[in-house]
Structure formats: C-alpha cells, structure tokens
Write an enzyme that holds these catalytic residues in place. Sequence first.
Site, PDB file in Angstrom:
ATOM      1  N   ASP A  86      14.513  42.895  79.144  1.00 19.49           N
ATOM      2  CA  ASP A  86      13.560  43.401  78.150  1.00 19.49           C
ATOM      3  C   ASP A  86      14.015  43.095  76.719  1.00 19.49           C
ATOM      4  OD1 ASP A  86      15.693  45.169  78.541  1.00 19.49           O
ATOM      5  OD2 ASP A  86      14.440  46.969  78.721  1.00 19.49           O
ATOM      6  N   HIS A 107       7.186  25.347  46.058  1.00 13.73           N
ATOM      7  CA  HIS A 107       7.383  26.477  46.960  1.00 13.73           C
ATOM      8  C   HIS A 107       8.176  26.057  48.212  1.00 13.73           C
ATOM      9  CE1 HIS A 107       3.891  24.495  48.729  1.00 13.73           C
ATOM     10  NE2 HIS A 107       4.104  25.166  49.843  1.00 13.73           N
ATOM     11  N   HIS A 108       8.598  27.033  49.006  1.00 14.85           N
ATOM     12  CA  HIS A 108       9.469  26.807  50.173  1.00 14.85           C
ATOM     13  C   HIS A 108      10.788  26.128  49.775  1.00 14.85           C
ATOM     14  CE1 HIS A 108       6.066  28.068  52.407  1.00 14.85           C
ATOM     15  NE2 HIS A 108       5.617  26.915  52.865  1.00 14.85           N
ATOM     16  N   GLY A 165      16.946  48.557  77.442  1.00 17.55           N
ATOM     17  CA  GLY A 165      17.821  48.069  76.373  1.00 17.55           C
ATOM     18  C   GLY A 165      18.776  46.991  76.817  1.00 17.55           C
ATOM     19  N   ASN A 197      15.141  47.751  81.620  1.00 21.68           N
ATOM     20  CA  ASN A 197      16.190  48.768  81.793  1.00 21.68           C
ATOM     21  C   ASN A 197      16.464  49.479  80.472  1.00 21.68           C
ATOM     22  OD1 ASN A 197      17.489  46.736  80.477  1.00 21.68           O
ATOM     23  ND2 ASN A 197      18.832  46.174  82.172  1.00 21.68           N
ATOM     24  N   ASP A 203       1.705  23.180  54.663  1.00 26.56           N
ATOM     25  CA  ASP A 203       1.095  22.177  53.776  1.00 26.56           C
ATOM     26  C   ASP A 203       1.901  20.887  53.719  1.00 26.56           C
ATOM     27  OD1 ASP A 203       2.940  23.902  52.428  1.00 26.56           O
ATOM     28  OD2 ASP A 203       2.330  23.042  50.508  1.00 26.56           O
ATOM     29  N   GLU A 261      25.311  44.497  77.116  1.00 25.87           N
ATOM     30  CA  GLU A 261      26.113  44.892  75.955  1.00 25.87           C
ATOM     31  C   GLU A 261      26.801  46.243  76.197  1.00 25.87           C
ATOM     32  OE1 GLU A 261      25.789  42.064  73.374  1.00 25.87           O
ATOM     33  OE2 GLU A 261      24.676  43.417  72.067  1.00 25.87           O
ATOM     34  N   GLY A 306      23.836  30.819  74.072  1.00 24.82           N
ATOM     35  CA  GLY A 306      23.543  32.203  74.434  1.00 24.82           C
ATOM     36  C   GLY A 306      22.684  32.973  73.463  1.00 24.82           C
ATOM     37  N   GLU A 330       8.559  28.857  64.442  1.00 26.06           N
ATOM     38  CA  GLU A 330       9.361  27.637  64.537  1.00 26.06           C
ATOM     39  C   GLU A 330      10.583  27.849  65.425  1.00 26.06           C
ATOM     40  OE1 GLU A 330       8.147  28.890  61.765  1.00 26.06           O
ATOM     41  OE2 GLU A 330       7.081  27.303  60.669  1.00 26.06           O
TER      42      GLU A 330
HETATM   43  C1  LIG Z   1      20.106  35.891  68.959  1.00 30.13           C
HETATM   44  C2  LIG Z   1      21.048  36.838  69.626  1.00 30.13           C
HETATM   45  N1  LIG Z   1      21.221  38.068  69.127  1.00 30.13           N
HETATM   46  C3  LIG Z   1      22.053  38.929  69.744  1.00 30.13           C
HETATM   47  C4  LIG Z   1      22.732  38.578  70.869  1.00 30.13           C
HETATM   48  C5  LIG Z   1      23.664  39.564  71.566  1.00 30.13           C
HETATM   49  N2  LIG Z   1      23.176  39.909  72.907  1.00 30.13           N
HETATM   50  C6  LIG Z   1      23.649  39.296  73.990  1.00 30.13           C
HETATM   51  S1  LIG Z   1      22.995  39.894  75.410  1.00 30.13           S
HETATM   52  C7  LIG Z   1      22.063  41.013  74.563  1.00 30.13           C
HETATM   53  C8  LIG Z   1      21.224  42.009  75.272  1.00 30.13           C
HETATM   54  C9  LIG Z   1      20.343  41.469  76.324  1.00 30.13           C
HETATM   55  O1  LIG Z   1      19.585  42.543  76.824  1.00 30.13           O
HETATM   56  P1  LIG Z   1      18.504  42.316  77.912  1.00 30.13           P
HETATM   57  O2  LIG Z   1      17.833  41.048  77.705  1.00 30.13           O
HETATM   58  O3  LIG Z   1      17.638  43.528  77.966  1.00 30.13           O
HETATM   59  O4  LIG Z   1      19.362  42.161  79.236  1.00 30.13           O
HETATM   60  P2  LIG Z   1      19.976  43.291  80.192  1.00 30.13           P
HETATM   61  O5  LIG Z   1      21.463  43.118  80.158  1.00 30.13           O
HETATM   62  O6  LIG Z   1      19.552  44.639  79.699  1.00 30.13           O
HETATM   63  O7  LIG Z   1      19.421  42.979  81.549  1.00 30.13           O
HETATM   64  C10 LIG Z   1      22.265  40.898  73.188  1.00 30.13           C
HETATM   65  C11 LIG Z   1      21.609  41.741  72.173  1.00 30.13           C
HETATM   66  C12 LIG Z   1      22.535  37.275  71.341  1.00 30.13           C
HETATM   67  N3  LIG Z   1      23.167  36.812  72.415  1.00 30.13           N
HETATM   68  N4  LIG Z   1      21.665  36.435  70.725  1.00 30.13           N
HETATM   69 MG   LIG Z   2      17.635  45.134  79.196  1.00 27.82          MG
END
Ligand SMILES: Cc1ncc(C[n+]2csc(CCOP(=O)(O)OP(=O)(O)O)c2C)c(N)n1
Ligand SMILES: [Mg+2]
Length: 573
Positions: free
Chosen positions: A443, A119-120, A472, A470, A33, A476, A416, A56
Amino acid sequence: MSSGPSERMKIGDFLLRRLKEAGVRHLFGVPGDYNLELLQQLQDMGALKWIGTCSELNASYAADGYARLNDLGALLVTNGVGALSAINGVGGSYSEHVPVICIAGSIPLRSIERGLGMHHTMADGNYNHFLDAYAHVTAAHARLTPRNAAAEIDRLILTAWREKLPVYMELPSDIAYLEIEVPVAPLVLAASPGDPERLSSCIAAIAGRLSAATSPAILVDADAGRFGVAPELMELAEKMQTPVAVINTAKSVIDENFPYYLGMYIGKASAPHVREAIETSDCLLAIGYRPLEVTTGDFSASLPVSTIHARGHSVDVGDDNYQAVTLKDVLKGVIDAVPQVRNRSPRPVAATLARTHTDYLHVDSSAKLTQAAYWRAIQGYLREGDVLFVDNGTSYALFGLTFPPKCTFVGSVNWGSIGYSVGALLGTLTAAPERRHILFVGDGSFQVTAQELSTILRHDHKPVIFLINNGGYTIERGYLGKTEAYNDIANWSYADLAKVFRRDTSARSFVVKTVMDLQNALSAPNDTLIFVESIMDRYDALAPVMNSSNNGADLDYGPRGPQRRDNQLRPTA
Ligand SMILES: Cc1ncc(C[n+]2csc(CCOP(=O)(O)OP(=O)(O)O)c2C)c(N)n1
Ligand SMILES: [Mg+2]
C-alpha cells in the site's frame, strides 16, 4: 556522421525517425510549452505513439519498464520541472543498467544566446543546471543545436543501447522545425567492433580455466539479461554440465526450470547447496556481478579469489584485464572452445520449494489471511510467460517463489525507489500487451505512483495487481519503529480506485480478507484488469524479509543506533 547519401530533414522529425529506427514505438511523458512542437511533429508524422502519463516521474518509470522488454525506451519532458521530476527514475535506470532516452524540450537557443530569463529555470541566467544534473545519472548528455543534432542524436541513442544506460538530450524549442542535412541510411544498432586479438586471448583464457576445472560454476547478475546473453550462458552450462546460480537482481534471467539452474545465491541467506557450489567452485564465471548489501546477504557473499569477472564490455581473468570485447562474443567463443562434458557428477539439488496451487486449500480457508498462506496461493497462480513485478516491501517474498518457464522478472533491487513498479507496469504493458503482467505491491509503495493506474485503464490494459494493505510501511517496521506512527499511512479504499480512475471500467476488483476470498479472486478470468486488495496484519511478514530489515538496521545505524531499543518488528519463529 555517416558519409553516405544525405537528405534534408527537420531536426525534430529526424529525432523521431531515429527513435523509430532504433525500435522505440512509444514515447512516454508530459507535454509542456518547450516540447509541444516536437509533440506536434510526432502527431503529424505518426511514427511513434504518444503515451501521456500523470507525472514525469511515472514516465521515467514507464520508459524503464518499456526498455526492459523492448531493449530501449524513451520519455519526453519539459525543461527543469519535468526533467527534475523524472531524474529519480532515470537515476534508477542508471543504477539498474536500463537504456532509456530522456528528451527534454528546453529553453529556445534564442533565449540562451541573448540571456533572456525564462520560466521553468532557476531565474539565475544559468541554462546548464539540468544538463549538469543529468550528467551524473546518464552515460551521455547533450544540448542539440542545428550543427550537432545529426551527430549527437545518433551518438546518444547508440550510447544508450551499447552501454545499457540512460542518456539525456535537450532539444531547444526553437530548433525542432529547422532543416538540417541528415543521413538517408537508417540507424543500425550494433556493438562497436572489438579487438580480435583481445577477444581470442580472452576466450582462450576463460576456456582454458573452465576446461581444467573440476567444479566450475556460473553466477549471474542483471547484466546477463540486459546484454541478452542468457541463451549463451545456458548453452555453456549445458555443454560443460555446470551449475548456474543467479543473484536476486537477476531473478528468472536463467529459466528456473533449466536442468543446470542451481538457485539464488545471496551469501549466508542462500540454500546450502547453492552456497557450496558457488563459494567452493574452482572456476567461477561471474557475469556483471555488482555486490550490494541487499544482493549479498549483507556482504556475507564470498566469491572465490580466482573468480572470472565478465562484464558487458570487459573481462577480468586473474591478472589480465581484457578490453574491446563484448560479452556476447566472449561467451560464444567460449562455448565453441570448451569440450563437451558428459560425466560430471551432478550437484545435489535442493528439493523444490514449488508448491502446488491446491496446497493452500489445506489451511482453514475462513481464517484471516496471512502472508504465509498468501504467497503459497500466489505460487500456484503463476504461469508460463508471465511478466512479474515486485516493488519494495514485504512483497519481496516473491523472490522465494519458483517462476514457471519464460517468465520475466521486473524489479529495482539496487535503486529501490518505492512506486517504481506501478509506472514501470505501464511501460511493460505497452511494450508487450499480449503477455500477462502481474504486479505485487504494498500500500505504501502504491500510494507514490497510484495515478498511473488511470493510464493503464485508459489504454485497456489487463494486468493483475496484487496490493497488500497492511496499513503502512511494514518492511520499515523491521528496521525501526515497529509501532511508530511514522510507519502508518492513510487507509485508502484501494479496490475502488479502478472506478475512480475510469468511470466505465470493466475491471474486477476484490477486497480479500481470508484464504477463501483470495481463492475466489484468483479464479477470475484475465479478460480485464484485476485488482486484488488483500488486507493483512501490519506485523505480518515472512522471516527472510524481516531478517533482511533487522540486519539492514544494524548496518545503517551502527551498534549505538536506536534499533537496539525494543522497537523493531522481528520475524515470528
Ligand atoms: C522513493 C522512496 N522513498 C522511501 C523509501 C523507503 N522505503 C522503503 S520500503 C518502504 C515502505 C514500503 O511499504 P509498502 O509498500 O506498504 O510495503 P510493506 O512492507 O508494507 O508490504 C519505504 C517507505 C524508498 N525505498 N523509496
Ligand atoms: Mg504496506
């Protein structure tokens, strides 16, 4: 404000006019709004195209991506809820030096003056929280009023463009339709005039040292791209027969096929010939160098003490610091001042890592797809002029590929934030729809901003999206928790999403499990969106990526940290 002829104009119309004059043709964001009145003006004026996004956050990433190819980008959000959702992306633009204008339709001046709760807000009677928050992630910020709007709009747009940094402006919702006196003359994006004596002294100092050197070299960080000086750097390198290396943030800023291109300098992780050329140079010219652990091989980068540091608006040569100069003027002057070198003995150049696209045919094509085979195949898929995206994760392997001429790399190495690339892809597609845009994403990263695929489909864009499934957060697992469930994520049916996000989609989706499957996907024509979901092992990653994670853990957690237990994914031989 300019002293030339003026005219009367509504504040909102003037803001939109100035954006257009500054080359901004699209505005990303989410209506609310407090900004609908400006959106109505946008609609009525027709000067800019509105690109509504799902969030956003994604709008802030899109505006960043747009600015990477268009020199300036903008987004429109609503008070508080929209502004804070976007602040991660705007913070990224600040970290990565990208000029983005964040406009927040905000609380009416009437409510601010009368102390009316709205609001907001935090409902605490304070209307400055979000201006204050944005002060930390922008080069300039302002709340517009009828008295300051004409001057502040120009100041903020010019500041973003000159500094290559984001700015934030609040447009109170009850002033967009008020008329003020504004300049008739269009906004001219130009650097502020510098000091001629400082410029000529700076040029003489740099040219003198470069000319006297026996092993000069150039090292390039992202600002070389932001300030548009890659052509000057290549001209200088050619004239002086001087090698040029880049750090990872500046991937492809210098054409990787340029004869004096040396490679990527990342401290101990560099190829030996690159490391030697940079670290033993008797006159290293560094452009916008900002060392971080992720750009220096965990601080193993070591530039000569005598390094000349040139930045967008200042230069350090020995004890002297030059202000009131611009990078482009400095480099142009240096090119003119140095002699043409014809006989410098060429530096050893590493054997090219580029492989032909048929290389991967020599592996067993029915075997399970590995990262090694995947990236070899991708190398052959890249072509001249591509816009190449990488998100966080094992897809960082992209840094090891050689880019064909005229490619643009888009990434967010310093900031990053996972998911950046999906939003930013919408931005670059909007800025340059005629180019081929390719995204490499994991992913986990994709799940953060996946909805924006729907906006990409809605506007009939035709990117290629390579998603690594993969299961997850593999990158990490290299820090901590190789087998821990906190690094697992839900297994979406990624390749079906195009259909979910657009019922009548013509997108070509592939689920790839073997080299043969991948080969088939790579032969699809680029006449529509291509989505390639590659299933790979959760413990598969290229050695440089894993080494970086392992070292990162030591840096993050210290010698008594939990990474010492045997729960880290390590590189396989
Ligand atoms: C906003 C944010 N939250 C958390 C992280 C921490 N982080 C860095 S890489 C990553 C995982 C990436 O996983 P994916 O995209 O599946 O790549 P893969 O290594 O599995 O190929 C995370 C959670 C980040 N960099 N940015
Ligand atoms: Mg992954």
